[in-house]
Design a protein around this motif. Structure first.
Motif, PDB file in Angstrom:
ATOM      1  N   ASP A  20      34.063  32.140  35.756  1.00  0.00           N
ATOM      2  CA  ASP A  20      33.467  33.314  36.392  1.00  0.00           C
ATOM      3  C   ASP A  20      34.585  34.310  36.722  1.00  0.00           C
ATOM      4  O   ASP A  20      35.474  33.998  37.537  1.00  0.00           O
ATOM      5  N   GLN A  22      34.724  36.727  38.566  1.00  0.00           N
ATOM      6  CA  GLN A  22      34.801  37.154  39.971  1.00  0.00           C
ATOM      7  C   GLN A  22      35.326  36.068  40.898  1.00  0.00           C
ATOM      8  O   GLN A  22      35.412  36.279  42.115  1.00  0.00           O
ATOM      9  N   CYS A  23      35.637  34.881  40.336  1.00  0.00           N
ATOM     10  CA  CYS A  23      36.081  33.765  41.181  1.00  0.00           C
ATOM     11  C   CYS A  23      37.412  33.189  40.715  1.00  0.00           C
ATOM     12  O   CYS A  23      37.658  33.073  39.514  1.00  0.00           O
ATOM     13  N   HIS A  69      37.466  35.662  51.596  1.00  0.00           N
ATOM     14  CA  HIS A  69      37.334  35.286  50.182  1.00  0.00           C
ATOM     15  C   HIS A  69      36.735  33.894  49.993  1.00  0.00           C
ATOM     16  O   HIS A  69      36.392  33.508  48.884  1.00  0.00           O
ATOM     17  N   ILE A  71      34.601  30.747  49.329  1.00  0.00           N
ATOM     18  CA  ILE A  71      33.279  30.441  48.752  1.00  0.00           C
ATOM     19  C   ILE A  71      32.936  28.970  48.982  1.00  0.00           C
ATOM     20  O   ILE A  71      31.944  28.656  49.620  1.00  0.00           O
ATOM     21  N   LEU A  80      37.317  27.273  45.950  1.00  0.00           N
ATOM     22  CA  LEU A  80      36.802  28.389  45.152  1.00  0.00           C
ATOM     23  C   LEU A  80      36.790  29.629  46.047  1.00  0.00           C
ATOM     24  O   LEU A  80      36.266  29.579  47.166  1.00  0.00           O
ATOM     25  N   LYS A  82      36.668  34.214  46.229  1.00  0.00           N
ATOM     26  CA  LYS A  82      36.316  35.471  45.578  1.00  0.00           C
ATOM     27  C   LYS A  82      37.584  36.139  45.046  1.00  0.00           C
ATOM     28  O   LYS A  82      38.602  36.174  45.749  1.00  0.00           O
ATOM     29  N   ARG A  83      37.525  36.671  43.829  1.00  0.00           N
ATOM     30  CA  ARG A  83      38.677  37.390  43.285  1.00  0.00           C
ATOM     31  C   ARG A  83      38.854  38.712  44.048  1.00  0.00           C
ATOM     32  O   ARG A  83      37.879  39.438  44.255  1.00  0.00           O
ATOM     33  N   ASP A 183      37.383  43.699  47.167  1.00  0.00           N
ATOM     34  CA  ASP A 183      36.480  43.061  46.201  1.00  0.00           C
ATOM     35  C   ASP A 183      35.967  44.114  45.217  1.00  0.00           C
ATOM     36  O   ASP A 183      36.337  45.298  45.300  1.00  0.00           O
TER      37      ASP A 183
END
Ligand code: TMP
Ligand code: ASP
Length: 236
Positions: A20, A22-23, A69, A71, A80, A82-83, A183
């Motif tokens: 993913d 975004q992750c 960030h 998750i 995990l 968030k990018r 983000d």
């Protein structure tokens, strides 16, 4: 979700891409460094302690309305997240004098600050993460004035929340370092970690140091102290 490419290896963590976009997955290492890497050791178990402590603190902050960030915790050392596009800034909050500020300004360790001090450092290993002011940050193109104001007010809000949280556990939040990023929607989000590697934490009653100063100052019992912090947190 599994890790694919290693994107970055820092002094205390590795960051991996995932399927993913975004992750990311962060993997906490057992390495401890201080004084910009001049002092190094492997402390077995530190990675998992910091992973668990940081995740609990991020979840607490998230519940209090701070975007982070975090998750999901994937394993004892992997999380995990968030990018984010990170600001090349460290935001340091100081409630009580310690560390580099005690040396720089000649103020005795343990002296409380009123008001709380917020500082920016330029995240640049080859320069040794120098202390900078807002104008330096603007000239270096690290953030806009509006973003700098948001970073300062977020850091102070997080300070109020973490101070209350640790006070309940019989721990004083002396100072700490935060890193933020943006983000995909342009929101400012707390990234990196919040752990005894990045905070100074003292036992309220005994003033015993429960953070990375145990490593910096060769006090011993580094992981035992981090364990104590996690143990106190598990009762909160
Ligand atoms: P300092 O007193 O050494 O400037 O540190 C202030 C706070 O920032 C302290 O809680 C430790 C944290 N910190 C980091 O997380 N990373 C760093 O590289 C440094 C220098 C400090
Ligand atoms: N994190 C920095 C280093 O690895 C400095 C510190 O935390 O004292 O050298």
């Amino acid at each position: 979700m599994t890790a694919t490419t290693l994107l970055y290896e820092g002094k205390a963590k590795k960051v991996y891409a995932t399927s993913d976009l975004q992750c990311y997955i962060v993997d906490y290492k057992d390495e401890a460094t201080a004084f910009n890497g001049a002092k190094k050791a492997t402390l077995s178990g530190k990675g998992s302690l910091n992973n668990r402590i940081s995740n609990s603190l991020m979840q607490y902050l998230q519940k209090q309305g701070i975007a982070t960030h975090f998750i999901q915790e994937l394993s004892p050392t992997q999380t995990l997240v968030k990018r984010l596009d990170m600001f090349a800034l460290e935001v340091i909050v100081r409630n009580i004098c310690a560390g580099s500020l005690a040396k720089r300004l000649g103020i005795k360790e343990g002296t409380p600050f009123e008001p709380t001090i917020v500082e920016f450092c330029y995240k640049n290993d080859s320069l040794g993460d120098p202390l900078i002011n807002d104008v330096h940050a603007l000239v270096l193109g690290l953030a806009s004035q509006e973003e700098l104001e948001s970073l300062k007010s977020l850091a102070l809000k997080i300070n109020t929340l973490l101070q209350a949280y640790f006070k309940n556990l019989g721990i004083m939040l002396v100072d700490f370092k935060l890193e933020f990023g943006k983000d995909g929607e342009g929101n400012i989000v707390l990234g990196d970690e919040v752990s005894p590697d990045t905070c100074r934490l003292w036992d309220t009653r005994t003033h015993q140091k429960l953070d990375k100063d145990r490593f910096r100052e060769d006090l011993g019992g580094v992981c035992e102290a981090y364990e104590m912090v996690l143990e106190k947190m598990s009762h909160s």
